[in-house]
Design a protein around this motif. Structure first.
Motif, PDB file in Angstrom:
ATOM      1  N   GLY A   9     -55.711 -30.065  56.113  1.00  0.00           N
ATOM      2  CA  GLY A   9     -56.860 -29.255  56.421  1.00  0.00           C
ATOM      3  C   GLY A   9     -57.132 -29.013  58.158  1.00  0.00           C
ATOM      4  O   GLY A   9     -55.727 -29.334  58.674  1.00  0.00           O
ATOM      5  N   ARG A  10     -57.843 -29.142  59.039  1.00  0.00           N
ATOM      6  CA  ARG A  10     -58.150 -28.894  60.263  1.00  0.00           C
ATOM      7  C   ARG A  10     -59.126 -30.120  60.700  1.00  0.00           C
ATOM      8  O   ARG A  10     -60.072 -29.987  59.703  1.00  0.00           O
ATOM      9  CB  ARG A  10     -58.861 -27.798  60.682  1.00  0.00           C
ATOM     10  N   LEU A  11     -59.710 -30.758  61.739  1.00  0.00           N
ATOM     11  CA  LEU A  11     -59.917 -31.627  61.939  1.00  0.00           C
ATOM     12  C   LEU A  11     -61.344 -30.885  63.462  1.00  0.00           C
ATOM     13  O   LEU A  11     -60.105 -30.641  64.481  1.00  0.00           O
ATOM     14  CB  LEU A  11     -59.742 -32.920  62.087  1.00  0.00           C
ATOM     15  N   VAL A  12     -62.756 -31.189  63.260  1.00  0.00           N
ATOM     16  CA  VAL A  12     -62.977 -30.146  64.477  1.00  0.00           C
ATOM     17  C   VAL A  12     -64.279 -30.814  64.803  1.00  0.00           C
ATOM     18  O   VAL A  12     -64.401 -32.065  63.633  1.00  0.00           O
ATOM     19  CB  VAL A  12     -63.611 -28.674  63.594  1.00  0.00           C
ATOM     20  N   GLU A  13     -64.850 -29.946  65.992  1.00  0.00           N
ATOM     21  CA  GLU A  13     -66.238 -30.455  65.932  1.00  0.00           C
ATOM     22  C   GLU A  13     -66.980 -30.457  65.065  1.00  0.00           C
ATOM     23  O   GLU A  13     -66.995 -29.338  64.524  1.00  0.00           O
ATOM     24  CB  GLU A  13     -66.409 -30.382  67.501  1.00  0.00           C
ATOM     25  N   TYR A  81     -55.075 -38.681  42.446  1.00  0.00           N
ATOM     26  CA  TYR A  81     -55.244 -38.960  40.855  1.00  0.00           C
ATOM     27  C   TYR A  81     -54.025 -38.348  40.849  1.00  0.00           C
ATOM     28  O   TYR A  81     -53.078 -37.559  41.544  1.00  0.00           O
ATOM     29  CB  TYR A  81     -56.171 -38.739  40.097  1.00  0.00           C
ATOM     30  N   PRO A  82     -52.765 -38.482  39.322  1.00  0.00           N
ATOM     31  CA  PRO A  82     -51.551 -36.937  39.380  1.00  0.00           C
ATOM     32  C   PRO A  82     -52.174 -36.257  39.304  1.00  0.00           C
ATOM     33  O   PRO A  82     -51.666 -35.038  39.312  1.00  0.00           O
ATOM     34  CB  PRO A  82     -51.265 -38.257  38.206  1.00  0.00           C
ATOM     35  N   ASP A  83     -53.358 -36.117  38.547  1.00  0.00           N
ATOM     36  CA  ASP A  83     -53.768 -34.685  38.669  1.00  0.00           C
ATOM     37  C   ASP A  83     -54.584 -33.923  39.138  1.00  0.00           C
ATOM     38  O   ASP A  83     -55.563 -32.270  39.303  1.00  0.00           O
ATOM     39  CB  ASP A  83     -54.305 -33.971  37.303  1.00  0.00           C
ATOM     40  N   SER A  84     -55.218 -34.805  40.921  1.00  0.00           N
ATOM     41  CA  SER A  84     -55.288 -33.882  41.714  1.00  0.00           C
ATOM     42  C   SER A  84     -55.152 -32.730  42.203  1.00  0.00           C
ATOM     43  O   SER A  84     -53.785 -32.960  42.722  1.00  0.00           O
ATOM     44  CB  SER A  84     -55.724 -34.890  42.608  1.00  0.00           C
ATOM     45  N   LEU A  85     -56.349 -32.303  42.378  1.00  0.00           N
ATOM     46  CA  LEU A  85     -55.756 -30.949  43.664  1.00  0.00           C
ATOM     47  C   LEU A  85     -55.619 -30.744  44.277  1.00  0.00           C
ATOM     48  O   LEU A  85     -56.289 -31.554  45.338  1.00  0.00           O
ATOM     49  CB  LEU A  85     -57.135 -29.752  42.812  1.00  0.00           C
ATOM     50  N   PRO A  86     -54.771 -30.133  45.304  1.00  0.00           N
ATOM     51  CA  PRO A  86     -54.095 -30.138  46.680  1.00  0.00           C
ATOM     52  C   PRO A  86     -55.893 -29.748  47.592  1.00  0.00           C
ATOM     53  O   PRO A  86     -56.614 -28.953  46.699  1.00  0.00           O
ATOM     54  CB  PRO A  86     -53.401 -29.223  47.223  1.00  0.00           C
ATOM     55  N   GLY A  87     -55.946 -30.651  47.675  1.00  0.00           N
ATOM     56  CA  GLY A  87     -57.020 -30.729  49.830  1.00  0.00           C
ATOM     57  C   GLY A  87     -57.571 -30.689  50.774  1.00  0.00           C
ATOM     58  O   GLY A  87     -56.180 -31.245  51.488  1.00  0.00           O
ATOM     59  N   ASP A  88     -58.588 -31.010  51.358  1.00  0.00           N
ATOM     60  CA  ASP A  88     -58.670 -31.734  52.836  1.00  0.00           C
ATOM     61  C   ASP A  88     -59.099 -32.700  52.343  1.00  0.00           C
ATOM     62  O   ASP A  88     -59.619 -32.718  51.396  1.00  0.00           O
ATOM     63  CB  ASP A  88     -59.457 -30.806  53.887  1.00  0.00           C
ATOM     64  N   LEU A  89     -59.109 -33.209  53.791  1.00  0.00           N
ATOM     65  CA  LEU A  89     -59.460 -35.369  53.907  1.00  0.00           C
ATOM     66  C   LEU A  89     -61.432 -34.957  53.604  1.00  0.00           C
ATOM     67  O   LEU A  89     -60.913 -36.364  52.432  1.00  0.00           O
ATOM     68  CB  LEU A  89     -59.223 -36.006  55.251  1.00  0.00           C
ATOM     69  N   ASN A  90     -61.784 -34.131  53.535  1.00  0.00           N
ATOM     70  CA  ASN A  90     -63.363 -34.495  53.577  1.00  0.00           C
ATOM     71  C   ASN A  90     -63.700 -34.250  51.758  1.00  0.00           C
ATOM     72  O   ASN A  90     -64.222 -34.581  51.410  1.00  0.00           O
ATOM     73  CB  ASN A  90     -63.702 -33.210  53.855  1.00  0.00           C
ATOM     74  N   THR A  91     -62.397 -33.412  51.469  1.00  0.00           N
ATOM     75  CA  THR A  91     -63.069 -33.207  50.064  1.00  0.00           C
ATOM     76  C   THR A  91     -62.828 -34.312  49.018  1.00  0.00           C
ATOM     77  O   THR A  91     -63.375 -34.603  48.603  1.00  0.00           O
ATOM     78  CB  THR A  91     -62.260 -31.738  49.660  1.00  0.00           C
ATOM     79  N   GLN A 317     -68.140 -26.604  36.985  1.00  0.00           N
ATOM     80  CA  GLN A 317     -67.888 -27.103  38.122  1.00  0.00           C
ATOM     81  C   GLN A 317     -69.022 -28.443  37.852  1.00  0.00           C
ATOM     82  O   GLN A 317     -68.458 -29.714  38.335  1.00  0.00           O
ATOM     83  CB  GLN A 317     -68.467 -26.515  39.591  1.00  0.00           C
ATOM     84  N   VAL A 318     -69.534 -28.954  37.261  1.00  0.00           N
ATOM     85  CA  VAL A 318     -70.568 -29.763  36.647  1.00  0.00           C
ATOM     86  C   VAL A 318     -69.940 -30.264  36.074  1.00  0.00           C
ATOM     87  O   VAL A 318     -69.761 -32.067  35.981  1.00  0.00           O
ATOM     88  CB  VAL A 318     -71.977 -29.601  35.974  1.00  0.00           C
ATOM     89  N   THR A 319     -68.756 -30.216  34.652  1.00  0.00           N
ATOM     90  CA  THR A 319     -67.869 -30.882  34.496  1.00  0.00           C
ATOM     91  C   THR A 319     -67.250 -31.950  34.674  1.00  0.00           C
ATOM     92  O   THR A 319     -67.000 -32.746  34.741  1.00  0.00           O
ATOM     93  CB  THR A 319     -67.725 -30.319  32.859  1.00  0.00           C
ATOM     94  N   ALA A 320     -66.353 -31.316  36.328  1.00  0.00           N
ATOM     95  CA  ALA A 320     -65.960 -31.651  36.599  1.00  0.00           C
ATOM     96  C   ALA A 320     -66.338 -32.795  37.665  1.00  0.00           C
ATOM     97  O   ALA A 320     -65.451 -33.642  38.223  1.00  0.00           O
ATOM     98  CB  ALA A 320     -65.086 -30.944  37.911  1.00  0.00           C
ATOM     99  N   GLY A 321     -68.102 -33.045  37.603  1.00  0.00           N
ATOM    100  CA  GLY A 321     -68.454 -34.627  38.266  1.00  0.00           C
ATOM    101  C   GLY A 321     -68.986 -34.033  39.616  1.00  0.00           C
ATOM    102  O   GLY A 321     -68.998 -35.044  39.810  1.00  0.00           O
ATOM    103  N   ALA A 322     -68.382 -32.926  40.490  1.00  0.00           N
ATOM    104  CA  ALA A 322     -68.469 -32.516  41.665  1.00  0.00           C
ATOM    105  C   ALA A 322     -69.696 -31.957  42.191  1.00  0.00           C
ATOM    106  O   ALA A 322     -70.556 -32.315  41.416  1.00  0.00           O
ATOM    107  CB  ALA A 322     -67.615 -31.360  42.023  1.00  0.00           C
ATOM    108  N   LEU A 323     -70.062 -32.933  43.461  1.00  0.00           N
ATOM    109  CA  LEU A 323     -71.324 -32.907  44.369  1.00  0.00           C
ATOM    110  C   LEU A 323     -71.143 -31.127  44.674  1.00  0.00           C
ATOM    111  O   LEU A 323     -70.257 -30.715  45.517  1.00  0.00           O
ATOM    112  CB  LEU A 323     -71.023 -33.536  45.387  1.00  0.00           C
ATOM    113  N   ILE A 324     -72.475 -30.401  44.539  1.00  0.00           N
ATOM    114  CA  ILE A 324     -72.614 -29.492  45.309  1.00  0.00           C
ATOM    115  C   ILE A 324     -72.606 -29.589  46.827  1.00  0.00           C
ATOM    116  O   ILE A 324     -73.647 -30.008  46.803  1.00  0.00           O
ATOM    117  CB  ILE A 324     -73.440 -28.227  44.746  1.00  0.00           C
ATOM    118  N   ASP A 325     -71.916 -28.141  47.460  1.00  0.00           N
ATOM    119  CA  ASP A 325     -72.311 -28.604  48.761  1.00  0.00           C
ATOM    120  C   ASP A 325     -73.265 -27.405  49.847  1.00  0.00           C
ATOM    121  O   ASP A 325     -73.568 -26.184  49.182  1.00  0.00           O
ATOM    122  CB  ASP A 325     -70.662 -27.961  49.973  1.00  0.00           C
ATOM    123  N   GLY A 326     -74.722 -28.340  49.873  1.00  0.00           N
ATOM    124  CA  GLY A 326     -75.416 -27.704  50.303  1.00  0.00           C
ATOM    125  C   GLY A 326     -75.594 -26.853  51.712  1.00  0.00           C
ATOM    126  O   GLY A 326     -76.194 -26.519  52.303  1.00  0.00           O
ATOM    127  N   GLY A 327     -74.391 -27.198  52.552  1.00  0.00           N
ATOM    128  CA  GLY A 327     -74.061 -26.942  53.776  1.00  0.00           C
ATOM    129  C   GLY A 327     -74.496 -27.628  54.908  1.00  0.00           C
ATOM    130  O   GLY A 327     -74.491 -28.489  54.604  1.00  0.00           O
TER     131      GLY A 327
END
Length: 620
Positions: A9-13, A81-91, A317-327
C-alpha cells in the motif's frame, strides 16, 4: 508448502494524504510456527510515493515504525492466515480478532450465514426454473414464428380473394345490364369473397389463440422470474422477443383487416367479418400490451435481484466479521457519528478522527480511532493513536507552570534555609557533644583492667547461675548409676523390651507347639467338582506359615485345571504334583496378586481323577 501473503500500500499523512517516504516499516514475528521463527523480521522502507510491500508468511507479527532512524515504535499487531486476502497494512491492523467476537456478533454471523445458504439454495432453484421457462419460451417463439408464416399465407389468400372480389364487382357492374348470366358470375365471385373472408376469420382466430398463449407464457415468466441477474436478463430478452413476435402478428392482422375492409365495400357479409376482425385485433393488441407490462415487471425483478445481490454482499461482509469503515470523524461538536446501517440495523463501525474534541467525557485527538460495537445496547470506545500530551497537573490547553502548581517552593527558599542552618549555634542538637563522651581509649582500658582481675564476678552476681548449677549432677553420678543397673539381676521384664514377646511367641517351645492336623478346608474352597477329604490331609500351622500334605480328588474326571481359592492371603512359588495319569508337573505360583488361586493354565489336569501334592504356604 505454504503461500506468502502480499501486504502492500501507500503510507500517507492522515491530514492531507501527502506520501511519507523514507519511513522504515518492520514486521517482527511474536510466536514460533511451522514456517516462521519467533523474532524473525520483515523490513521495508517506503518509496518516494510512500509505497511499501511485504510478502509475509502466515503468522502473528508485531508492527513497528521507525522515522528517519529514530528508535522503532510499535503501532500494533497483525495476524496473517494462509487464506488471508492481499491488502494494505491498515486493513490487517484493524482486522478484528477473536477478542472482538462478542456473543451477539457470533449469533449474527451464524444467522446471516444461514440466510446466505438459504438464498444460495433459492437462487439455484430459481436458476433451474428460469432455464426451464426460457426453454419453454424459446419453443413457443418457434411456434409463433411458424404461426406467423401461416398467417402470412392466409393473409395472402385473403388479399387475393379481396382483389378478386373487387374485380368481380367491377365486371358485374359493367355486365349487369347485358345479361343475367353475368349476375350469376358476380354471385359466384361474391361466394368466393365470402370463402376468403371465412379463411381470414380462421386466420384471425389462430392469431387470437397465439396471442392468448403468448400472454399466458408471459404471465408465467413474470410470476416465476428468478432473483439472479443473468437468468432474469435472459427471461427479459425472451419476453422482448415475444413482444416483437406479437407486434409482427399485429402488423399482419392489420393487413388482414385492410383486406377485410376492401371486401366489405363489395358485400355486407364481408363487412361483418371485417368488424369481427377489428374486434379480435383489439384483443390481440391488449395481449401485446399485457406482454409488454410483464416484460417491465421482469425488469423490476431484475432490479430486485440486484438489491438481493447487494444484501448478500453485505451479509458476506458481516459473516467475515469485518468492521465497516465509517470514514473520517469530526468530534469538535461533542457528538458521536451514527454507525453504518445495514438493512436498518447498526453494524460495528470504525472512524479515523480528523478533528478532535471531547465526547462523553473522553478526549479524542487527531489520528485516534473511534470504534462502535453492537455488544450490549451498543457503545463507543477509543483506540489512542496520538503521542501528544493531553494535560499537565490536571490542566489542559496552553498551561503555564508555577512552583505552586507543581508543588515546588519559591525560588530562594532553599538557599535562605541553608544560610540559617549554617549560622545556628547548635544546628544539630540531636547529636552528643564532645563533653558528653569518654576520651578515646578510656573504655578499652577499663575493660582490660576488669578482665585482669581474678574472680571478677561472684556466682551470685551472674543472674540464674546458682539455679542452673543446682539442677546438674555431680561428676561421676551417671556412670555409677549405669554400672549399678548393669550389675542388677532381672533389670528388665519381657514387656519392657519392644517386640520381644511377639518373637518368643513365634518360636517353638514345649509350651508353644505348632497346630497339628489343621483342616485344609478351613482355609481353602474347592471349584469345578474337586474336593479334599480331611482324612487324606495333614496340616500344620506355624506362626509364619502352613505345611499341608494332601490329595485332591474328582469323582468324574476334572473339566479344567482350576482347583479352587484360598480364603486368606498366602504365597507359594514351587508346587510340584503327581496326578492319576502318573505325570509329574507343577501348578502356578500362589500369591495375592493372582487372587490366591490354586490352578494350572494348561490342560494337564483335564480328565484327571486325583493328584497328590505338598504345600508350603507363607502367610502374607
Amino acid at each position: 508448502m505454504y503461500s506468502k501473503i502480499l501486504i502492500s500500500g501507500r503510507l500517507v499523512e492522515p491530514a492531507d494524504d501527502k506520501p511519507r517516504s523514507g519511513v522504515t516499516l518492520i514486521l517482527s514475528s511474536v510466536t514460533n510456527s511451522s514456517v516462521v521463527l519467533k523474532h524473525a523480521t520483515y523490513q521495508c522502507v517506503t518509496g518516494g510515493n510512500g509505497e511499501y510491500s511485504f510478502n509475509a508468511a502466515p503468522g502473528t507479527y508485531a508492527v513497528a515504525v521507525s522515522v528517519y532512524g529514530i528508535e522503532p515504535e510499535r503501532v500494533g499487531q497483525i495476524h496473517v492466515y494462509p487464506d488471508s486476502l492481499p491488502g494494505d497494512l491498515n486493513t490487517f491492523l484493524i482486522a478484528p480478532t477473536e477478542d472482538d467476537l462478542t456473543p451477539e456478533i457470533i449469533r449474527l454471523v451464524d444467522s446471516m450465514r444461514s440466510e446466505a445458504v438459504k438464498a444460495a439454495e433459492s437462487a439455484k432453484q430459481s436458476e433451474q426454473l428460469t432455464s426451464k421457462l426460457a426453454s419453454d419460451v424459446a419453443t413457443h417463439a418457434e411456434q409463433v414464428a411458424s404461426d406467423t408464416v401461416v398467417v402470412e399465407q392466409k393473409t395472402t389468400i385473403a388479399t387475393d380473394a379481396a382483389a378478386t372480389a373487387v374485380a368481380a364487382k367491377e365486371q358485374t357492374s359493367k355486365d349487369a345490364v347485358a345479361t343475367r348470366n353475368d349476375r350469376q358470375v358476380t354471385q359466384a365471385k361474391a361466394q368466393e369473397a365470402a370463402a376468403s373472408a371465412n379463411a381470414a376469420k380462421a386466420a384471425q382466430d389462430s392469431i387470437v389463440n397465439d396471442a392468448a398463449d403468448v400472454r399466458d407464457k408471459a404471465l408465467q415468466v413474470a410470476d416465476n422470474a428468478a432473483s439472479v441477474d443473468s437468468n432474469t436478463a435472459r427471461v427479459q430478452r425472451n419476453a422482448e422477443q415475444v413482444a416483437q413476435n406479437t407486434q409482427t402478428v399485429t402488423t399482419k392482422t392489420q393487413q388482414v383487416s385492410e383486406s377485410a375492409r376492401s371486401v366489405a365495400a363489395d358485400t355486407q357479409a364481408v363487412s361483418q367479418k371485417h368488424d369481427e376482425v377489428v374486434a379480435k385485433t383489439r384483443i390481440v393488441q391488449a395481449a401485446a400490451d399485457t406482454a409488454t407490462q410483464k416484460a417491465a415487471s421482469a425488469a423490476e425483478h431484475d432490479a430486485a435481484a440486484a438489491e438481493y445481490a447487494r444484501q448478500a454482499q453485505e451479509a458476506a461482509q458481516v459473516t467475515a466479521g469485518a468492521l465497516i469503515d465509517g470514514g473520517a470523524a469530526d468530534l469538535s461538536a461533542g457528538v458521536y457519528p451514527q454507525p453504518v446501517q445495514v438493512s436498518g440495523v447498526a453494524r460495528p463501525t470504525f472512524w479515523k478522527v480528523t478533528n478532535g474534541g471531547t465526547v462523553g467525557g473522553i478526549d479524542y485527538g487527531v489520528g485516534d480511532t473511534l470504534i462502535y460495537t453492537v455488544a450490549g445496547s451498543g457503545s463507543y470506545y477509543k483506540i489512542d493513536n496520538t503521542e501528544s500530551v493531553t494535560s499537565v497537573q490536571g490542566e489542559k490547553g496552553a498551561v503555564t507552570l508555577t512552583p505552586e502548581k507543581i508543588g515546588a517552593e519559591p525560588v530562594g527558599t532553599s538557599a535562605a534555609q541553608l544560610q540559617q542552618h549554617l549560622l545556628s549555634s547548635d544546628p544539630h542538637s540531636q547529636y552528643a557533644h564532645r563533653d558528653d563522651v569518654e576520651i578515646k581509649g578510656a573504655v578499652s582500658a577499663g575493660i582490660a583492667e576488669h578482665e585482669a582481675k581474678i574472680s571478677a564476678h561472684h556466682a551470685d552476681q551472674i543472674v540464674g547461675l546458682v539455679e542452673a548449677l543446682s539442677e546438674k549432677e555431680t561428676i561421676g553420678t551417671a556412670s555409677e548409676m549405669v554400672q549399678s543397673h548393669a550389675m542388677a539381676e532381672r533389670a528388665h521384664s519381657i514387656n519392657g523390651i519392644a517386640e520381644l514377646q511377639e518373637v518368643l511367641d513365634s518360636k517353638y517351645s514345649p509350651s508353644n507347639p505348632p497346630a497339628v492336623n489343621m483342616s485344609f478346608n478351613a482355609i481353602f474352597t474347592c471349584y469345578n467338582g474337586w474336593y479334599v477329604d480331611d482324612v487324606e490331609s495333614i496340616g500344620i500351622e506355624f506362626p509364619t506359615h502352613y505345611v499341608f500334605q494332601l490329595i485332591f480328588r474328582h469323582p468324574s474326571g476334572a473339566p479344567s485345571g482350576e482347583l479352587g481359592v484360598f480364603n486368606r492371603n498366602v504365597s507359594c512359588s514351587y508346587i510340584p504334583y503327581f496326578a492319576s495319569n502318573a505325570v509329574v508337573h507343577y501348578l502356578e505360583r500362589i500369591s495375592p496378586g493372582s487372587d490366591n488361586r490354586l490352578f494350572t493354565p494348561t490342560s494337564y489336569l483335564d480328565g484327571q481323577y486325583w493328584l497328590m501334592l505338598t504345600l508350603f504356604l507363607l502367610k502374607v
